[in-house]
Design an enzyme around this catalytic site. Structure first.
Site, mmCIF file in Angstrom:
data_model
loop_
_atom_site.group_PDB
_atom_site.id
_atom_site.type_symbol
_atom_site.label_atom_id
_atom_site.label_comp_id
_atom_site.label_asym_id
_atom_site.label_seq_id
_atom_site.Cartn_x
_atom_site.Cartn_y
_atom_site.Cartn_z
ATOM 1 C CG HIS A 1 25.670 65.237 27.244
ATOM 2 N ND1 HIS A 1 25.525 66.607 27.244
ATOM 3 C CD2 HIS A 1 26.497 64.943 28.274
ATOM 4 C CE1 HIS A 1 26.242 67.124 28.225
ATOM 5 N NE2 HIS A 1 26.839 66.140 28.874
ATOM 6 C CB CYS B 1 24.905 67.722 31.329
ATOM 7 S SG CYS B 1 26.596 67.506 31.950
ATOM 8 C CD GLU C 1 23.345 67.243 24.559
ATOM 9 O OE1 GLU C 1 24.436 67.622 25.023
ATOM 10 O OE2 GLU C 1 22.554 66.522 25.205
#
Length: 248
Positions: A211, A108, A213
């Site tokens: 993202h 990001c 994660e």
């Protein structure tokens, strides 16, 4: 072989006067076989060298907007909170990582800062400057796909994903405008915004706009990205250890 240690940039919360970390960054790396640790906010290049000397990889996390003055623009009202501390620290981190040819993964803000670092620029606000054709700032839950990205043929991401399109989540309001000349596009969205890049002159410097994660528990493509990064960190650690042993 011991697990590679990966330095992770901290998230800064100015109202709470705190440095913190979202668990997904650590859990994604741990699940791929790494030992992550959060960096302090660093201001001295010698300190950066020392910290990265104890690491085998670097993860640049999400966070505040990049200061537009770094790419020669005035800050618009639509630009969000900036973080001079992170801008300065990540500049030093990338300089040292380049010197070391250390594996780097940016997420990001990570892709945005890297593009600026290497000489590119950003859209300060996608909805007002580009349009709303694609939902780039989704509402929770964030562990679900919101739009497709198209993987560029014959790139390392294409080899890794084995797909021409992958589904991603999306939570950002800035994006690459002018691509830095040394970066290679790995993926883009339907509205032609760049979604992933790499620095081809280095062993592993990948940057993604989405993202992983937040999706790695459900999404094999997110798991692949963490695994590819950790594998590069393992290889880096092995070479570093051989060099150290040879010099003794």
């Amino acid at each position: 072989m011991a697990k590679p240690m990966i330095a992770v940039t901290p998230l800064l919360d100015y109202p709470r006067n705190s440095f913190w970390m979202l668990p997904g960054y650590f859990l994604g790396l741990e699940g791929a076989g790494a030992l992550p640790f959060m960096l302090p906010v660093l201001t001295d290049k010698n300190d950066v060298r020392r910290m990265l000397g104890n690491a085998d990889g670097l993860l640049l996390t999400g966070g505040q907007d990049v200061d537009p003055s770094l790419y020669g623009e005035e800050k618009l009202e639509v630009c969000g909170e900036i973080s001079p501390e992170r801008d300065n620290m990540e500049k030093l981190l990338l300089e040292v990582a380049l010197e070391m040819d250390m594996p780097v993964l940016g997420i990001c803000r990570g892709i945005q800062f890297a593009n600026v670092f290497f000489g590119g620029s950003l859209w300060q606000d996608i909805p007002s400057q580009v349009g709303k054709e694609i939902e780039h700032s989704m509402q929770p839950p964030y562990d679900r796909p919101i739009h497709d990205v198209y993987v560029v043929d014959h790139t390392p991401l294409a080899k890794l994903s084995r797909q021409s399109e992958i589904q991603v989540n999306s939570y950002h309001h800035q994006a690459i405008k002018k691509l830095a000349p040394t970066l290679q596009v790995l993926a883009y969205s339907d509205d032609n915004l760049i979604e992933a890049v790499r620095l081809p002159s280095k062993t592993f410097m990948w940057f993604v706009q989405w993202h992983p994660e937040l999706t790695f528990k459900k999404d094999p493509q997110s798991q692949k990205i963490f695994s590819a990064f950790v594998t590069a960190c393992k290889n880096y650690a092995e070479v570093k250890n051989h060099v150290s042993e040879a010099s003794q």
